[in-house]
Design a protein around this motif. Structure first.
Motif, short mmCIF file in Angstrom:
data_model
loop_
_atom_site.label_atom_id
_atom_site.label_comp_id
_atom_site.label_asym_id
_atom_site.label_seq_id
_atom_site.Cartn_x
_atom_site.Cartn_y
_atom_site.Cartn_z
N ALA A 1 5.13 13.41 -9.55
CA ALA A 1 5.91 13.26 -8.22
C ALA A 1 5.48 11.88 -7.76
CB ALA A 1 5.58 14.37 -7.40
N VAL A 2 4.18 11.68 -7.51
CA VAL A 2 3.55 10.46 -6.59
C VAL A 2 3.69 9.25 -7.68
CG1 VAL A 2 1.39 9.29 -6.38
CG2 VAL A 2 1.76 11.60 -5.69
N MET A 3 3.66 9.48 -8.89
CA MET A 3 4.07 8.06 -9.89
C MET A 3 5.65 7.84 -9.70
SD MET A 3 3.20 7.76 -13.78
CE MET A 3 4.57 8.61 -14.52
N PHE A 4 6.47 8.51 -9.81
CA PHE A 4 7.82 7.99 -9.93
C PHE A 4 8.03 7.60 -8.49
CE2 PHE A 4 8.04 10.37 -13.86
CZ PHE A 4 8.47 9.32 -14.72
N GLY A 5 7.62 8.37 -7.59
CA GLY A 5 7.92 8.00 -6.08
C GLY A 5 7.51 6.56 -5.91
N VAL A 6 6.24 6.22 -6.14
CA VAL A 6 5.65 4.87 -6.08
C VAL A 6 6.44 3.79 -6.71
CG1 VAL A 6 3.62 3.61 -6.28
CG2 VAL A 6 3.40 5.74 -5.15
#
Length: 296
Positions: A185-190
């Motif tokens: 979730a964090v990776m694709f968001g960033v």
């Protein structure tokens, strides 16, 4: 070629790129994570990442840095195909109209959904990889029991099934999900946020490779910054003995790591993980984007 097939192909290429670039760093990370706490007055097996690299090369040669690569290489197509395909399908569900770019929040949701799906593939693969990478830490226990250490991924899988049945391959599933869901979730968001920032808006289709490398590297670093302690718990559980386990579960492992080593124990191997995350994930996203674009 349909969108699903394109995501399958591009995800596979991205995963291979990630593995080639990042596996040596991952090997050192797992060795540091899984080394036992030294007795009072004794030094740990590895003084740090550089020492772990030196000892690994001295004992096993450069090939030792790629130990355990067979397991993820054998499944990298399935893992990354699922990751990027599920993410692509969730993007389609979240998109307000065909071709319309997603917001950062929507990419976070898509990444979390992809994380749930890949956890069931990641767990057995990671277990086999970690047990191969951490063999030096398991050697004493194996010698004491008179059991020879497995020599490869298939041998490890057979050994685990003999010891604990098929369910033994899913040891550590809870912390694996605890890593993959928020981590992706964090990776694709960033990744999306960085691309939109560099593009000056939601249309990121004209970004060059340099921008994609930067976005992918930052996304990878964000993944590990957000979930690293969970990864440590996962690793120690997966290399734990089946018949005489040191840990009864994730919470017990967390408590015992804190009791033995303090908070720093939850960050064993953090340096190699971060050193790996930037180039490996940059390679993944660039390879994915180039392949996806080439397929139309």
């Amino acid at each position: 070629m349909g969108d699903v097939a394109k995501d399958l192909a591009a995800g596979t290429v991205g995963g291979v790129a990630n593995l080639i670039v990042g596996h040596p760093f991952d090997t050192i990370k797992v060795k540091l994570q899984s080394q036992p706490t030294p007795a009072p007055g004794h030094l740990p097996k590895y003084a740090g990442a550089v020492d772990a690299v030196k000892q690994t090369i001295a004992a096993e040669g450069p090939r030792g840095l790629y130990k355990g690569m067979g397991a993820p290489l054998a499944t990298v197509a399935a893992f990354n195909a699922v990751l990027f395909t599920v993410r692509g399908q969730m993007e389609a569900l979240l998109r307000s109209e065909p071709g319309h770019p997603l917001t950062v929040k929507q990419q976070v949701v898509a990444g979390a959904g992809a994380g749930v799906a890949v956890s069931f593939l990641a767990c057995p693969t990671e277990l086999i990889k970690c047990r191969l990478q951490a063999q030096s830490a398991l050697a004493e226990a194996a010698a004491a029991s008179g059991v020879a250490l497995p020599k490869g991924p298939i041998d490890v899988a057979k050994h685990v099934v003999r010891e604990a049945g098929t369910k033994g391959l899913f040891k550590g599933l809870v912390p694996t999900m605890g890593r993959e869901v928020p981590g992706n979730a964090v990776m694709f968001g960033v990744y999306e946020a960085t691309k939109q920032y560099l593009a000056g808006g939601q249309d990121t289709s004209n970004l060059g490779r340099g921008s994609l490398i930067l976005a992918g590297g930052l996304a990878g670093a964000a993944f590990w910054l957000s979930v690293y302690p969970t990864d440590v718990v996962k690793s120690v559980i997966q290399v734990d003995d089946y018949k005489k386990p040191r840990y009864s579960g994730s919470v017990d492992a967390f408590k015992k790591i804190l009791a033995a080593d303090g908070v720093k124990g939850l960050y064993k191997g953090f340096g190699p993980a971060m050193a790996r995350s930037v180039p490996a994930n940059a390679a993944t996203f660039v390879a994915y984007e180039i392949t996806r674009s080439a397929l139309g």
